[in-house]
Write a protein that holds these residues in place. Sequence first.
Motif, PDB file in Angstrom:
ATOM      1  N   ILE A 125      -4.571   6.520  -8.487  1.00  0.00           N
ATOM      2  CA  ILE A 125      -5.443   6.507  -7.321  1.00  0.00           C
ATOM      3  C   ILE A 125      -5.565   5.096  -6.770  1.00  0.00           C
ATOM      4  N   ASP A 126      -5.436   4.981  -5.448  1.00  0.00           N
ATOM      5  CA  ASP A 126      -5.522   3.694  -4.762  1.00  0.00           C
ATOM      6  C   ASP A 126      -6.988   3.295  -4.570  1.00  0.00           C
ATOM      7  N   ASP A 127      -7.181   2.078  -4.075  1.00  0.00           N
ATOM      8  CA  ASP A 127      -8.542   1.573  -3.861  1.00  0.00           C
ATOM      9  C   ASP A 127      -9.336   2.422  -2.872  1.00  0.00           C
ATOM     10  N   ASP A 128      -8.633   3.082  -1.940  1.00  0.00           N
ATOM     11  CA  ASP A 128      -9.338   3.904  -0.940  1.00  0.00           C
ATOM     12  C   ASP A 128      -9.573   5.337  -1.415  1.00  0.00           C
ATOM     13  N   GLY A 129      -9.261   5.596  -2.685  1.00  0.00           N
ATOM     14  CA  GLY A 129      -9.484   6.922  -3.242  1.00  0.00           C
ATOM     15  C   GLY A 129      -8.324   7.879  -3.092  1.00  0.00           C
ATOM     16  N   ALA A 130      -7.261   7.468  -2.400  1.00  0.00           N
ATOM     17  CA  ALA A 130      -6.106   8.334  -2.183  1.00  0.00           C
ATOM     18  C   ALA A 130      -5.210   8.374  -3.413  1.00  0.00           C
ATOM     19  N   ILE A 131      -4.599   9.517  -3.644  1.00  0.00           N
ATOM     20  CA  ILE A 131      -3.642   9.678  -4.746  1.00  0.00           C
ATOM     21  C   ILE A 131      -2.266   9.242  -4.253  1.00  0.00           C
ATOM     22  N   TYR A 132      -1.677   8.255  -4.915  1.00  0.00           N
ATOM     23  CA  TYR A 132      -0.359   7.761  -4.502  1.00  0.00           C
ATOM     24  C   TYR A 132       0.722   8.026  -5.535  1.00  0.00           C
ATOM     25  N   GLY A 133       0.329   8.432  -6.736  1.00  0.00           N
ATOM     26  CA  GLY A 133       1.320   8.652  -7.790  1.00  0.00           C
ATOM     27  C   GLY A 133       0.753   9.536  -8.881  1.00  0.00           C
TER      28      GLY A 133
END
Length: 378
Positions: A86-94
């Motif tokens: 999870i990225d800093d903005d809360g999005a799942i990237y991997g």
Amino acid sequence: MGRGFIRKKMEGGAMSSNTDDFSNFGPFHLTSIDWTNSYYRTSVASSLVNGVYTLEGDRREKRVGSESLANPWWEFFNFTLMETLIDDDGAIYGAVFEYNLYSLYQNTPNVKVPHHVIAFRGTVLKGKTWKSDMKLNLKIMFNSLHHGGRPVHAMRTIRSMVEKHSESAIWLAGHSLGAALVLLAGKSMTSVGFLLESYIFNPPISTIPLEQLPGGDKIRGAFQIAKSVVKATVAVALADHKFQEDNTKTASWIPYLYVNPKDPICAGYINYFKHKTFMSKIGASKIERTGARKSVRCLLVRGKGKTSHSDLSTEPLHLLPSADMTVNYNKPTKSTTAHELHQWWERDSAMRENWESCCIRPYHKGKLGQLKQLTLEK
């Protein structure tokens, strides 16, 4: 760059409603997996990457329980989701996936089977994540991806997995922006002696896509030769003071690249490797390597400072001595664009006849084997 980038441009932003639905869109024709077959390995790796896209889609669209669509993308192939990245903005990237049947193949020789696959999605132009995705795309253009928070987090995850498990059983996979993360991680891990099997779909390249420019092959080839000579001369004069040899550690890492000549994001790899092969045939490999190691921007900005040959932060991300490249020569259609991930699990065997396999090696097979052994011993 990512799954929806080209489609958004071609279709005015409309996204097909079934792209996340495995039962309509996925490689459901693969009822069993032959791990000795490259097409099957490619299909599984690309499906797991699509699973990451769908995980983010579920999060963004608030699809939960029976409405979620992500699970079939890995469960169909007997994988379990171990961790979401999870990225800093809360999005799942991997995501990190574990293969449930790995133990059945442990004593089977000459069969490539992953124990874990770490997969990364590309750019998503929806929700709030598009801003952080596009910032990373800009970092790719300026060869500074290694400074991003997401790449640092991804590298930390990969290093942790390598410390816990054998790197021979860890695979990396990514599409577009995610492919750039795999390139960065794969090269970085190789520089410290770990060779991770990597599947890199439609990776971005920060060069002019000569394949799509007007003019014949001779004109494009002459341009490439001239560019290599000029860049090599400037690099020698301002920075390195000598022509470069291949980094033997990087040469022993052979990722799988998947590109389409109609995709401007990744088409440059075709000409890059074509030029590399030609320069080798005419005995000008050192000129090509020296010129390729530095981007024009690096020569102008950092030309006065000496850099280490192994300093990956100063060389273009796409610089690879070795690769197994698959080129998809099928023409894009309204339902299949040149940058789409789903072209790599193409169900039509007749369409797969238009895939061309290209093996790029800086050394003969015996020498490459020696380099690989030396890398693993260090």
